[in-house]
Design an enzyme around this catalytic site. Structure first.
Site, PDB file in Angstrom:
ATOM      1  N   TYR A 104       0.858  -1.312  -0.052  1.00 47.79           N
ATOM      2  CA  TYR A 104       0.022  -0.072  -0.111  1.00 47.79           C
ATOM      3  C   TYR A 104       0.802   1.420   0.035  1.00 47.79           C
ATOM      4  CZ  TYR A 104      -3.782  -3.157   1.446  1.00 47.79           C
ATOM      5  OH  TYR A 104      -4.465  -4.258   1.659  1.00 47.79           O
ATOM      6  N   HIS A 156       0.342 -11.922   1.889  1.00 46.59           N
ATOM      7  CA  HIS A 156      -0.752 -10.978   1.207  1.00 46.59           C
ATOM      8  C   HIS A 156      -1.391 -12.045   0.438  1.00 46.59           C
ATOM      9  CE1 HIS A 156      -1.574  -6.503   0.117  1.00 46.59           C
ATOM     10  NE2 HIS A 156      -2.757  -7.299   0.150  1.00 46.59           N
TER      11      HIS A 156
HETATM   12  N1  LIG Z   1      -5.588  -8.751   1.731  1.00 43.80           N
HETATM   13  C1  LIG Z   1      -5.913  -8.220   0.516  1.00 43.80           C
HETATM   14  O1  LIG Z   1      -5.697  -8.825  -0.283  1.00 43.80           O
HETATM   15  C2  LIG Z   1      -6.913  -7.114   0.435  1.00 43.80           C
HETATM   16  C3  LIG Z   1      -7.536  -6.762  -0.664  1.00 43.80           C
HETATM   17  C4  LIG Z   1      -8.414  -5.551  -0.688  1.00 43.80           C
HETATM   18  C5  LIG Z   1      -8.423  -4.768   0.721  1.00 43.80           C
HETATM   19  N2  LIG Z   1      -7.643  -5.166   1.711  1.00 43.80           N
HETATM   20  C6  LIG Z   1      -7.905  -4.353   2.914  1.00 43.80           C
HETATM   21  O2  LIG Z   1      -9.428  -4.262   3.262  1.00 43.80           O
HETATM   22  C7  LIG Z   1      -9.619  -2.678   3.385  1.00 43.80           C
HETATM   23  C8  LIG Z   1     -10.952  -2.695   2.956  1.00 43.80           C
HETATM   24  O3  LIG Z   1     -11.071  -2.809   1.755  1.00 43.80           O
HETATM   25  P1  LIG Z   1     -11.278  -2.029   0.296  1.00 43.80           P
HETATM   26  O4  LIG Z   1     -10.513  -0.772   0.596  1.00 43.80           O
HETATM   27  O5  LIG Z   1     -10.866  -2.594  -0.868  1.00 43.80           O
HETATM   28  O6  LIG Z   1     -12.933  -1.619   0.173  1.00 43.80           O
HETATM   29  P2  LIG Z   1     -14.135  -1.223   1.238  1.00 43.80           P
HETATM   30  O7  LIG Z   1     -13.772  -1.023   2.642  1.00 43.80           O
HETATM   31  O8  LIG Z   1     -15.261  -2.162   1.015  1.00 43.80           O
HETATM   32  O9  LIG Z   1     -14.700   0.247   0.660  1.00 43.80           O
HETATM   33  C9  LIG Z   1     -13.726   1.275   0.571  1.00 43.80           C
HETATM   34  C10 LIG Z   1     -14.503   2.274  -0.127  1.00 43.80           C
HETATM   35  O10 LIG Z   1     -15.991   2.670   0.285  1.00 43.80           O
HETATM   36  C11 LIG Z   1     -16.007   4.060   0.508  1.00 43.80           C
HETATM   37  N3  LIG Z   1     -16.442   4.018   1.851  1.00 43.80           N
HETATM   38  C12 LIG Z   1     -16.015   3.790   3.131  1.00 43.80           C
HETATM   39  N4  LIG Z   1     -17.381   3.865   4.156  1.00 43.80           N
HETATM   40  C13 LIG Z   1     -17.876   4.373   3.356  1.00 43.80           C
HETATM   41  C14 LIG Z   1     -19.528   4.465   3.847  1.00 43.80           C
HETATM   42  N5  LIG Z   1     -19.865   4.392   4.989  1.00 43.80           N
HETATM   43  N6  LIG Z   1     -20.343   4.943   2.775  1.00 43.80           N
HETATM   44  C15 LIG Z   1     -19.953   4.986   1.698  1.00 43.80           C
HETATM   45  N7  LIG Z   1     -18.837   4.752   1.175  1.00 43.80           N
HETATM   46  C16 LIG Z   1     -17.819   4.383   2.049  1.00 43.80           C
HETATM   47  C17 LIG Z   1     -14.532   4.580   0.696  1.00 43.80           C
HETATM   48  O11 LIG Z   1     -14.161   5.863   0.157  1.00 43.80           O
HETATM   49  P3  LIG Z   1     -13.858   6.882   1.123  1.00 43.80           P
HETATM   50  O12 LIG Z   1     -12.549   6.716   1.788  1.00 43.80           O
HETATM   51  O13 LIG Z   1     -13.957   8.390   0.504  1.00 43.80           O
HETATM   52  O14 LIG Z   1     -14.640   6.772   2.289  1.00 43.80           O
HETATM   53  C18 LIG Z   1     -13.765   3.611  -0.256  1.00 43.80           C
HETATM   54  O15 LIG Z   1     -13.891   4.232  -1.833  1.00 43.80           O
HETATM   55  C19 LIG Z   1      -8.436  -2.197   2.567  1.00 43.80           C
HETATM   56  O16 LIG Z   1      -8.191  -0.878   2.721  1.00 43.80           O
HETATM   57  C20 LIG Z   1      -7.344  -3.096   2.847  1.00 43.80           C
HETATM   58  O17 LIG Z   1      -6.821  -2.694   4.264  1.00 43.80           O
HETATM   59  C21 LIG Z   1      -6.797  -6.398   1.789  1.00 43.80           C
END
Ligand SMILES: NC(=O)c1ccc[n+]([C@@H]2O[C@H](COP(=O)([O-])OP(=O)(O)OC[C@H]3O[C@@H](n4cnc5c(N)ncnc54)[C@H](OP(=O)(O)O)[C@@H]3O)[C@@H](O)[C@H]2O)c1
Length: 274
Positions: free
Chosen positions: A53, A111
């Site tokens: 990241y 990861h």
């Molecule tokens: N291990 C892996 O391979 C892997 C893969 C993907 C993700 N991850 C981890 O999981 C975390 C979360 O997953 P993600 O970032 O892919 O997706 P997510 O948490 O499902 O969604 C994040 C998105 O939703 C928006 N958001 C957040 N809260 C909201 C709400 N209450 N209402 C409306 N929109 C909202 C955010 O925008 P804003 O920031 O503008 O609020 C962002 O664009 C990542 O940050 C990472 O740490 C791990």
């Protein structure tokens, strides 16, 4: 709701970890630092980053400057795919330690289950754990076939398996496997990056509970005993995603949400690495 009252899980090595955390994918520099500071002020005590990241220095400085005792914050980072293999992983761990600069890492994850590298990478994590250089080790993107394979070479069990898991990707076999083996399941992209918020079935639950789509989905994770790490860099949404401990879903509604499953994915299917 303050930081102390939120639910924690006890991992299979006895370590306590909050069920809810902040994911910090796709945030950089000042934005990343501000989001972590806001989250810690709100009460979050789990931060999920990764070498890939490119924000470990900002995450580390936010934690150092937050004024919150280091032992109160649970920090996860992950070895990036190009760094897998035994020696590379050992070096990557040292690099993450330097970049984070917070004394220790709570949880170090593989990861992705990179083909041809899985065993050696896990052996490196076992060494780090045995030498007490990291508090906990775990995996990410390990669907059930990878977990069975891991059992053939692991001497130490992962404490956490972090996978994509949402109502529309209800990976029941991984949930059951992890419960059975006492591995804590953790959901990533838990709110589908907003892509399913207009699902009418979800919208009607929002009306019933007077909660937002994100809050219903995150609460569904908690009801299943699944740790979840929604990402937000927006202060109001960081707060919104934390406001899920003042209501519960009925058993019937949990079953309704389980039924949303349609195999919908945000990220790559880990089985492509088999
Ligand atoms: N291990 C892996 O391979 C892997 C893969 C993907 C993700 N991850 C981890 O999981 C975390 C979360 O997953 P993600 O970032 O892919 O997706 P997510 O948490 O499902 O969604 C994040 C998105 O939703 C928006 N958001 C957040 N809260 C909201 C709400 N209450 N209402 C409306 N929109 C909202 C955010 O925008 P804003 O920031 O503008 O609020 C962002 O664009 C990542 O940050 C990472 O740490 C791990």
């Amino acid at each position: 709701m303050n930081a102390v009252q939120q639910p924690y899980t006890t991992l299979n090595n006895g370590t306590k970890m909050p069920l809810l955390g902040l994911g910090v994918y796709d945030m950089y520099e000042a934005e990343a630092k501000a989001a972590v500071i806001k989250a810690l002020e709100t009460g979050y005590r789990l931060i999920d980053t990764a070498a890939a990241y490119n924000n470990e220095p900002e995450i580390g400085s936010a934690i150092r400057e937050s004024g919150i005792a280091r032992h109160e914050v649970f920090v996860t980072t992950k070895v990036a795919n190009p760094d897998q293999g035994y020696d590379n992983t050992m070096r990557a761990f040292d690099t993450s330690m330097k970049k984070l600069n917070i004394g220790y890492i709570d949880l170090y994850l593989v990861h992705w289950p990179v083909k041809g590298k899985r065993k050696e990478t896990w052996k490196a994590l076992e060494t780090l754990y045995k030498e007490k250089r990291v508090k906990c080790i775990g995996v990410a993107n390990y669907l059930v076939p990878f977990l069975y394979e891991l059992e053939t070479y692991a001497n130490i069990q992962p404490v956490v398996n972090q996978i994509e898991f949402t109502p529309w990707l209800f990976v029941k076999d991984a949930l059951d496997f992890c419960k059975d083996k006492n591995i804590q399941l953790q959901s990533y992209s838990p709110i589908t990056r907003g892509k399913k918020f207009d699902d009418e079935r979800l919208q009607s639950l929002c009306k019933k509970y007077n909660k937002t789509p994100a809050q219903i989905i995150l609460r569904w994770n908690i009801e299943h005993g699944v740790s979840t790490i929604p990402k937000s860099a927006n202060p109001a949404r960081i707060q919104e995603n934390f406001n899920i401990f003042d209501f519960t879903l009925t058993k019937e509604d949990i079953a309704v949400i389980d039924g949303f499953n349609e195999g919908f994915r945000i990220c790559e299917n880990p089985m492509d690495m088999w």
